[in-house]
Design a protein around this motif. Sequence first.
Motif, mmCIF file in Angstrom:
data_model
loop_
_atom_site.group_PDB
_atom_site.id
_atom_site.type_symbol
_atom_site.label_atom_id
_atom_site.label_comp_id
_atom_site.label_asym_id
_atom_site.label_seq_id
_atom_site.Cartn_x
_atom_site.Cartn_y
_atom_site.Cartn_z
ATOM 1 N N ALA A 32 -2.353 25.873 8.292
ATOM 2 C CA ALA A 32 -2.034 24.992 7.173
ATOM 3 C C ALA A 32 -2.025 25.798 5.882
ATOM 4 N N MET A 33 -1.185 25.344 4.970
ATOM 5 C CA MET A 33 -1.128 25.938 3.640
ATOM 6 C C MET A 33 -1.403 24.829 2.628
ATOM 7 N N ASN A 34 -2.153 25.176 1.588
ATOM 8 C CA ASN A 34 -2.541 24.163 0.613
ATOM 9 C C ASN A 34 -2.405 24.702 -0.806
ATOM 10 N N TRP A 35 -2.268 23.777 -1.719
ATOM 11 C CA TRP A 35 -2.384 24.094 -3.143
ATOM 12 C C TRP A 35 -3.613 23.363 -3.690
ATOM 13 N N TYR A 36 -4.463 24.112 -4.367
ATOM 14 C CA TYR A 36 -5.609 23.565 -5.064
ATOM 15 C C TYR A 36 -5.400 23.817 -6.557
ATOM 16 N N ARG A 37 -6.170 23.115 -7.343
ATOM 17 C CA ARG A 37 -6.153 23.392 -8.782
ATOM 18 C C ARG A 37 -7.551 23.216 -9.348
ATOM 19 N N GLN A 38 -7.788 23.919 -10.437
ATOM 20 C CA GLN A 38 -9.073 23.807 -11.134
ATOM 21 C C GLN A 38 -8.811 23.733 -12.621
ATOM 22 N N ALA A 39 -9.137 22.591 -13.180
ATOM 23 C CA ALA A 39 -9.006 22.398 -14.620
ATOM 24 C C ALA A 39 -10.272 22.891 -15.310
ATOM 25 N N PRO A 40 -10.189 23.211 -16.593
ATOM 26 C CA PRO A 40 -11.371 23.694 -17.311
ATOM 27 C C PRO A 40 -12.531 22.709 -17.208
ATOM 28 N N GLY A 41 -13.667 23.194 -16.803
ATOM 29 C CA GLY A 41 -14.856 22.361 -16.720
ATOM 30 C C GLY A 41 -14.919 21.442 -15.529
ATOM 31 N N LYS A 42 -13.962 21.575 -14.616
ATOM 32 C CA LYS A 42 -13.921 20.692 -13.449
ATOM 33 C C LYS A 42 -13.968 21.514 -12.166
ATOM 34 N N GLN A 43 -14.272 20.820 -11.082
ATOM 35 C CA GLN A 43 -14.306 21.486 -9.783
ATOM 36 C C GLN A 43 -12.888 21.664 -9.247
ATOM 37 N N ARG A 44 -12.755 22.642 -8.375
ATOM 38 C CA ARG A 44 -11.474 22.852 -7.729
ATOM 39 C C ARG A 44 -11.167 21.671 -6.817
ATOM 40 N N LEU A 46 -8.162 19.689 -4.126
ATOM 41 C CA LEU A 46 -6.965 19.819 -3.314
ATOM 42 C C LEU A 46 -5.839 18.992 -3.935
ATOM 43 N N VAL A 47 -4.689 19.628 -4.119
ATOM 44 C CA VAL A 47 -3.535 18.947 -4.687
ATOM 45 C C VAL A 47 -2.576 18.497 -3.585
ATOM 46 N N ALA A 48 -2.255 19.416 -2.690
ATOM 47 C CA ALA A 48 -1.290 19.100 -1.627
ATOM 48 C C ALA A 48 -1.462 20.095 -0.494
ATOM 49 N N GLY A 49 -1.104 19.664 0.702
ATOM 50 C CA GLY A 49 -1.201 20.543 1.858
ATOM 51 C C GLY A 49 -0.066 20.269 2.831
ATOM 52 N N ILE A 50 0.223 21.278 3.639
ATOM 53 C CA ILE A 50 1.247 21.140 4.666
ATOM 54 C C ILE A 50 0.781 21.904 5.891
ATOM 55 N N THR A 51 0.891 21.261 7.056
ATOM 56 C CA THR A 51 0.471 21.909 8.290
ATOM 57 C C THR A 51 1.639 22.685 8.894
ATOM 58 N N LYS A 52 1.315 23.459 9.920
ATOM 59 C CA LYS A 52 2.353 24.227 10.608
ATOM 60 C C LYS A 52 3.403 23.300 11.196
ATOM 61 N N GLY A 53 2.986 22.094 11.558
ATOM 62 C CA GLY A 53 3.912 21.121 12.118
ATOM 63 C C GLY A 53 4.702 20.343 11.086
ATOM 64 N N GLY A 54 4.392 20.578 9.819
ATOM 65 C CA GLY A 54 5.162 19.926 8.763
ATOM 66 C C GLY A 54 4.526 18.682 8.169
ATOM 67 N N THR A 55 3.353 18.328 8.641
ATOM 68 C CA THR A 55 2.673 17.166 8.075
ATOM 69 C C THR A 55 2.137 17.504 6.688
ATOM 70 N N THR A 56 2.381 16.602 5.752
ATOM 71 C CA THR A 56 1.960 16.840 4.377
ATOM 72 C C THR A 56 0.914 15.821 3.943
ATOM 73 N N ASN A 57 0.122 16.206 2.963
ATOM 74 C CA ASN A 57 -0.821 15.279 2.347
ATOM 75 C C ASN A 57 -0.932 15.625 0.869
ATOM 76 N N TYR A 58 -1.251 14.616 0.075
ATOM 77 C CA TYR A 58 -1.299 14.768 -1.377
ATOM 78 C C TYR A 58 -2.511 14.074 -1.964
ATOM 79 N N ALA A 59 -2.981 14.605 -3.069
ATOM 80 C CA ALA A 59 -3.977 13.902 -3.857
ATOM 81 C C ALA A 59 -3.317 12.666 -4.461
ATOM 82 N N ASP A 60 -4.081 11.617 -4.600
ATOM 83 C CA ASP A 60 -3.528 10.375 -5.141
ATOM 84 C C ASP A 60 -2.894 10.591 -6.519
ATOM 85 N N SER A 61 -3.482 11.491 -7.290
ATOM 86 C CA SER A 61 -3.034 11.700 -8.664
ATOM 87 C C SER A 61 -1.644 12.340 -8.758
#
Length: 115
Positions: A32-44, A46-61
């Motif tokens: 799986a490959m994912n994108w994370y983000r960390q804003a100043p003063g906040k914890q890292r 998960l923003v979005a992810g995609i598996t080898k099979g193509g399944t995706t998931n997203y943060a609600d925001s």
Amino acid sequence: VQLQASGGGLVQAGWSLRLSCAASGMIFSINAMNWYRQAPGKQRELVAGITKGGTTNYADSVKGRFTISGDDAKKTVYLQMNSLEPEDTAVYYCNARSLRLNNYWGQGTVVTVFS
């Protein structure tokens, strides 16, 4: 596994950016490959992810605004970010996770959204 992220920048709210993450090395082990983000003063987070099979998931925001996709031939994962908001301002990190749950991280790329 080595990951090279790019595509960050300074944009106005409502604009778009596309982040890229190029993978190299023992990528056959990656599940799986994912994108994370960390804003100043906040914890890292998960923003979005995609598996080898193509399944995706997203943060609600980011649902409905961001799209994660992969190009196997280019060994690259993309994060298309539309309708950017100031709240999206963060350092974005590319992550790869293996079947054995090993995590690999790329260097961050900075996204700054101003209103």
